[in-house]
Design a protein around this motif. Structure first.
Motif, PDB file in Angstrom:
ATOM      1  N   ALA A  16      24.235 -11.171  48.437  1.00 25.01           N
ATOM      2  CA  ALA A  16      23.406 -10.398  49.370  1.00 25.01           C
ATOM      3  C   ALA A  16      23.615 -10.886  50.801  1.00 25.01           C
ATOM      4  CB  ALA A  16      21.934 -10.526  48.975  1.00 25.01           C
ATOM      5  N   LEU A  17      23.707 -12.227  50.974  1.00 23.75           N
ATOM      6  CA  LEU A  17      23.920 -12.779  52.309  1.00 23.75           C
ATOM      7  C   LEU A  17      25.330 -12.462  52.807  1.00 23.75           C
ATOM      8  CD1 LEU A  17      22.165 -16.183  51.664  1.00 23.75           C
ATOM      9  CD2 LEU A  17      21.388 -14.463  53.302  1.00 23.75           C
ATOM     10  N   ALA A  18      26.309 -12.558  51.902  1.00 22.60           N
ATOM     11  CA  ALA A  18      27.702 -12.309  52.288  1.00 22.60           C
ATOM     12  C   ALA A  18      27.876 -10.859  52.735  1.00 22.60           C
ATOM     13  CB  ALA A  18      28.639 -12.611  51.125  1.00 22.60           C
ATOM     14  N   LYS A  19      27.167  -9.953  52.062  1.00 24.78           N
ATOM     15  CA  LYS A  19      27.284  -8.534  52.408  1.00 24.78           C
ATOM     16  C   LYS A  19      26.896  -8.291  53.859  1.00 24.78           C
ATOM     17  CE  LYS A  19      26.592  -5.988  48.357  1.00 24.78           C
ATOM     18  NZ  LYS A  19      25.484  -5.677  47.475  1.00 24.78           N
ATOM     19  N   LYS A  20      25.973  -9.122  54.360  1.00 21.98           N
ATOM     20  CA  LYS A  20      25.549  -8.983  55.761  1.00 21.98           C
ATOM     21  C   LYS A  20      26.341  -9.916  56.674  1.00 21.98           C
ATOM     22  CE  LYS A  20      22.234  -5.937  55.288  1.00 21.98           C
ATOM     23  NZ  LYS A  20      22.317  -4.627  55.915  1.00 21.98           N
ATOM     24  N   ASP A  21      27.409 -10.491  56.146  1.00 21.13           N
ATOM     25  CA  ASP A  21      28.265 -11.401  56.922  1.00 21.13           C
ATOM     26  C   ASP A  21      27.524 -12.605  57.476  1.00 21.13           C
ATOM     27  OD1 ASP A  21      31.040 -10.403  56.991  1.00 21.13           O
ATOM     28  OD2 ASP A  21      30.009  -8.577  57.598  1.00 21.13           O
ATOM     29  N   ILE A  22      26.568 -13.109  56.701  1.00 18.41           N
ATOM     30  CA  ILE A  22      25.866 -14.329  57.118  1.00 18.41           C
ATOM     31  C   ILE A  22      26.632 -15.523  56.553  1.00 18.41           C
ATOM     32  CG2 ILE A  22      23.737 -15.668  56.874  1.00 18.41           C
ATOM     33  CD1 ILE A  22      22.291 -12.916  56.674  1.00 18.41           C
ATOM     34  N   ASN A  23      26.965 -16.453  57.445  1.00 22.32           N
ATOM     35  CA  ASN A  23      27.747 -17.626  57.047  1.00 22.32           C
ATOM     36  C   ASN A  23      26.872 -18.685  56.413  1.00 22.32           C
ATOM     37  OD1 ASN A  23      30.500 -17.313  57.672  1.00 22.32           O
ATOM     38  ND2 ASN A  23      29.929 -17.285  59.850  1.00 22.32           N
ATOM     39  N   VAL A  24      26.925 -18.804  55.103  1.00 19.79           N
ATOM     40  CA  VAL A  24      26.166 -19.853  54.436  1.00 19.79           C
ATOM     41  C   VAL A  24      27.018 -21.109  54.418  1.00 19.79           C
ATOM     42  CG1 VAL A  24      25.159 -20.584  52.266  1.00 19.79           C
ATOM     43  CG2 VAL A  24      24.892 -18.225  53.032  1.00 19.79           C
ATOM     44  N   ASP A  25      26.388 -22.244  54.744  1.00 21.22           N
ATOM     45  CA  ASP A  25      27.179 -23.473  54.799  1.00 21.22           C
ATOM     46  C   ASP A  25      26.829 -24.396  53.637  1.00 21.22           C
ATOM     47  OD1 ASP A  25      28.766 -25.548  55.630  1.00 21.22           O
ATOM     48  OD2 ASP A  25      27.399 -26.213  57.199  1.00 21.22           O
ATOM     49  N   MET A  26      25.909 -25.318  53.858  1.00 22.40           N
ATOM     50  CA  MET A  26      25.598 -26.265  52.782  1.00 22.40           C
ATOM     51  C   MET A  26      24.656 -25.639  51.772  1.00 22.40           C
ATOM     52  SD  MET A  26      24.839 -29.762  54.696  1.00 22.40           S
ATOM     53  CE  MET A  26      25.816 -30.383  56.026  1.00 22.40           C
ATOM     54  N   ILE A  27      24.863 -25.942  50.512  1.00 21.43           N
ATOM     55  CA  ILE A  27      23.986 -25.403  49.470  1.00 21.43           C
ATOM     56  C   ILE A  27      23.542 -26.554  48.568  1.00 21.43           C
ATOM     57  CG2 ILE A  27      23.828 -23.853  47.482  1.00 21.43           C
ATOM     58  CD1 ILE A  27      26.089 -22.205  48.745  1.00 21.43           C
ATOM     59  N   ILE A  28      22.237 -26.584  48.267  1.00 25.95           N
ATOM     60  CA  ILE A  28      21.730 -27.583  47.329  1.00 25.95           C
ATOM     61  C   ILE A  28      20.875 -26.868  46.296  1.00 25.95           C
ATOM     62  CG2 ILE A  28      19.996 -29.395  47.027  1.00 25.95           C
ATOM     63  CD1 ILE A  28      20.898 -30.757  49.420  1.00 25.95           C
ATOM     64  N   GLN A  29      21.067 -27.198  45.026  1.00 25.42           N
ATOM     65  CA  GLN A  29      20.194 -26.632  44.002  1.00 25.42           C
ATOM     66  C   GLN A  29      19.549 -27.769  43.226  1.00 25.42           C
ATOM     67  OE1 GLN A  29      21.841 -23.549  41.540  1.00 25.42           O
ATOM     68  NE2 GLN A  29      20.307 -23.843  39.934  1.00 25.42           N
ATOM     69  N   ASN A  30      18.215 -27.754  43.158  1.00 27.35           N
ATOM     70  CA  ASN A  30      17.491 -28.748  42.358  1.00 27.35           C
ATOM     71  C   ASN A  30      16.960 -28.055  41.122  1.00 27.35           C
ATOM     72  OD1 ASN A  30      17.663 -30.604  44.537  1.00 27.35           O
ATOM     73  ND2 ASN A  30      15.929 -29.533  45.485  1.00 27.35           N
ATOM     74  N   VAL A  31      17.215 -28.636  39.981  1.00 28.28           N
ATOM     75  CA  VAL A  31      16.703 -28.027  38.754  1.00 28.28           C
ATOM     76  C   VAL A  31      15.306 -28.568  38.474  1.00 28.28           C
ATOM     77  CG1 VAL A  31      17.123 -27.658  36.302  1.00 28.28           C
ATOM     78  CG2 VAL A  31      19.045 -27.858  37.895  1.00 28.28           C
ATOM     79  N   GLY A  32      14.354 -27.665  38.258  1.00 32.58           N
ATOM     80  CA  GLY A  32      12.990 -28.081  37.946  1.00 32.58           C
ATOM     81  C   GLY A  32      12.832 -28.275  36.446  1.00 32.58           C
ATOM     82  N   VAL A  33      11.607 -28.607  36.016  1.00 34.40           N
ATOM     83  CA  VAL A  33      11.383 -28.871  34.587  1.00 34.40           C
ATOM     84  C   VAL A  33      11.049 -27.593  33.814  1.00 34.40           C
ATOM     85  CG1 VAL A  33      10.772 -31.312  34.482  1.00 34.40           C
ATOM     86  CG2 VAL A  33       9.087 -29.639  35.329  1.00 34.40           C
ATOM     87  N   ASP A  34      10.482 -26.635  34.521  1.00 32.77           N
ATOM     88  CA  ASP A  34       9.957 -25.461  33.828  1.00 32.77           C
ATOM     89  C   ASP A  34      10.929 -24.285  33.827  1.00 32.77           C
ATOM     90  OD1 ASP A  34       9.913 -25.260  36.499  1.00 32.77           O
ATOM     91  OD2 ASP A  34       7.890 -24.416  36.685  1.00 32.77           O
ATOM     92  N   GLY A  35      12.226 -24.585  33.812  1.00 31.83           N
ATOM     93  CA  GLY A  35      13.210 -23.510  33.765  1.00 31.83           C
ATOM     94  C   GLY A  35      13.426 -22.803  35.087  1.00 31.83           C
ATOM     95  N   THR A  36      12.861 -23.354  36.156  1.00 34.23           N
ATOM     96  CA  THR A  36      13.121 -22.760  37.468  1.00 34.23           C
ATOM     97  C   THR A  36      13.883 -23.770  38.340  1.00 34.23           C
ATOM     98  OG1 THR A  36      11.121 -23.572  38.532  1.00 34.23           O
ATOM     99  CG2 THR A  36      10.960 -21.445  37.384  1.00 34.23           C
ATOM    100  N   ALA A  37      14.425 -23.266  39.430  1.00 42.00           N
ATOM    101  CA  ALA A  37      15.186 -24.134  40.324  1.00 42.00           C
ATOM    102  C   ALA A  37      14.821 -23.827  41.761  1.00 42.00           C
ATOM    103  CB  ALA A  37      16.671 -23.912  40.098  1.00 42.00           C
ATOM    104  N   ASN A  38      15.066 -24.788  42.653  1.00 38.78           N
ATOM    105  CA  ASN A  38      14.953 -24.539  44.084  1.00 38.78           C
ATOM    106  C   ASN A  38      16.371 -24.470  44.646  1.00 38.78           C
ATOM    107  OD1 ASN A  38      12.193 -24.870  43.813  1.00 38.78           O
ATOM    108  ND2 ASN A  38      12.265 -27.035  44.414  1.00 38.78           N
ATOM    109  N   ILE A  39      16.648 -23.434  45.406  1.00 39.74           N
ATOM    110  CA  ILE A  39      17.962 -23.339  46.041  1.00 39.74           C
ATOM    111  C   ILE A  39      17.781 -23.433  47.542  1.00 39.74           C
ATOM    112  CG2 ILE A  39      19.962 -21.857  46.447  1.00 39.74           C
ATOM    113  CD1 ILE A  39      19.744 -20.793  43.695  1.00 39.74           C
TER     114      ILE A  39
END
Ligand code: ADP
Ligand code: ASP
Ligand code: MG
Length: 399
Positions: A280-303
């Protein structure tokens, strides 16, 4: 020789400065060179025009913005040409369109497709000094486009490449490329030369002395590129294809203040979720740089990820279509500090020294990313300049 010279915003900042630029241009003309001069708007003008537009809306239309933003360079190029003619020299000012610079349709950060050099060549053959408005071109619909902030550097390099110029000189308000921004660290040292690769990395990481896309193009087209000071006669920095700097571990420190961080909390941790967000971000030509994903305990994650601050509004809008607003946390009080050096490839412990240096200063590192020739760290904006100075010291760049 055919020389392309580009004068930046400070160099063109007042009528007196433009007069000084005219004198420098004439000196080269009298030495017998053919000259294409590319100019920026007076310093502060592009920012002012953006501010004017934002009086009406935070998200102005790209096409209308380009019509507006291109005006700054139209003014300075015409003034320089008028100054040259008034001193008895033949000169002609050309807009991006008149100079034959054809771009794609990506308004406010267009890419150059091709340059039809016929008009510029004809004017040079007629003995004229050609003065081109930087930062702009025209798309296939005939609409004005601009080339992204700092884009006059790109205009100059692209013209130098297309015209097969012998030299492309970028005149600015410092003597050349330094080990870091000399306005942040007065002990920074000017480099006599730097490789395209290191310069590209420094520029991409925030050293605005050269626009990153201009360095990329200079490398591709093998343009003989030099940055110099328009306020003195000092020798500048040569950007070269040579990579004989293996011995140098770290060649520079960059600070990028145009950064913002977005965190999406509690996303369902299943295949395809990252693809959905970043497509979705790429479609709008937004340059994403660093990415971090933390996995939570309840099957969800923070991106979490970083984007350029000036694409913040657009990113928020895009994100609101993929996640509820309550889960999106935005933070623009961050900066990115990076150390760059081709010598890092073959040495260990370079990153560790960066981390311990910031720790010693009590600076918390929020995100880290590394590649073969750089280490980048996201820190709170209030520590940005302190981090630059501490790292400059730690890697002994003033020696
Ligand atoms: P211009 O208007 O001439 O294009 P810019 O403001 O875009 O000038 O770029 C020049 C500025 O870049 C310098 O004034 C300096 O503060 C900054 N800068 C950042 N990093 C560096 C670096 N490593 N070496 C030299 N200048 C740098
Ligand atoms: N005037 C434009 C800017 O401020 C382009 C340039 O200076 O290179 O971004
Ligand atoms: Mg610039």
């Amino acid at each position: 020789m055919l020389i392309v010279q580009k004068y930046g915003g400070t160099s063109m900042g007042t009528l007196e400065r433009i007069d000084e630029v005219a004198k420098r241009v004439i000196k080269y003309k009298n030495e017998g060179h053919s000259l294409v001069i590319v100019v920026s708007a007076m310093s502060g003008v592009t920012n002012k025009l953006i501010e004017y537009a934002e009086f009406f809306t935070k998200r102005p239309q790209g096409r209308e913005m380009d019509q507006l933003l291109s005006a700054g360079e139209r003014v300075t190029s015409a003034l320089l040409s008028i100054a040259l003619v008034s001193k008895g020299y033949e000169a002609i000012t050309l807009s991006g369109r008149q100079a034959g610079i054809l771009t794609d349709n990506l308004h406010t950060k267009a890419r150059i497709h091709s340059i039809d050099t016929r008009r510029m060549k004809n004017e040079l053959d007629a003995g004229k000094i050609v003065v081109v408005a930087g930062f702009q071109g025209v798309n296939e619909n005939g609409d004005v486009t601009t080339l992204g902030r700092g884009g006059s550097d790109l205009s100059a390099v692209a013209i130098a490449g297309a015209m097969d110029a012998d030299l492309c000189e970028i005149y600015t308000d410092v003597d050349g490329v330094y080990t870091t921004d000399p306005r942040i660290e007065p002990k920074a040292k000017k480099l006599d030369k730097i490789s395209y690769d290191e310069m590209l990395e420094l520029a991409s990481l925030g050293a605005k002395v050269l626009q990153n896309r201009s360095v990329e193009l200079a490398k591709k087209l093998n343009v003989n590129l030099v940055t110099r000071n328009s306020f003195n006669e000092n020798e500048g920095t040569l950007i070269t294809g040579e990579n004989n700097m293996e011995a140098v571990l770290v060649s520079g420190i960059a600070l990028d203040k145009n950064q913002a961080r977005v965190t999406i909390r509690g996303v369902v941790d299943k295949p395809g979720i990252a693809a959905e967000i970043f497509s979705a971000l790429a479609k709008k030509d937004i340059n994403v740089d660093m990415i971090i994903q933390n996995v939570g305990v309840d099957g969800t994650a923070n991106i979490g990820f970083t984007i350029p601050q000036n694409e913040f509004e657009l990113a928020k809008e895009v994100m609101s279509q993929t996640a509820p607003a309550s889960k999106i946390v935005c933070n623009s009080e961050i900066v990115k500090v990076s150390i760059v050096g081709v010598g890092m490839k073959s040495h260990s412990g370079v990153a560790a020294l960066a981390f311990s240096t910031l720790a010693k200063e009590g600076i918390n590192i929020q995100m880290i990313s590394t590649s073969e020739i750089k280490v980048s760290m996201i820190v709170h904006e209030k520590y940005g300049e302190l981090a630059v100075r501490a790292l400059h010291d730690a890697y002994k760049l003033d020696k």
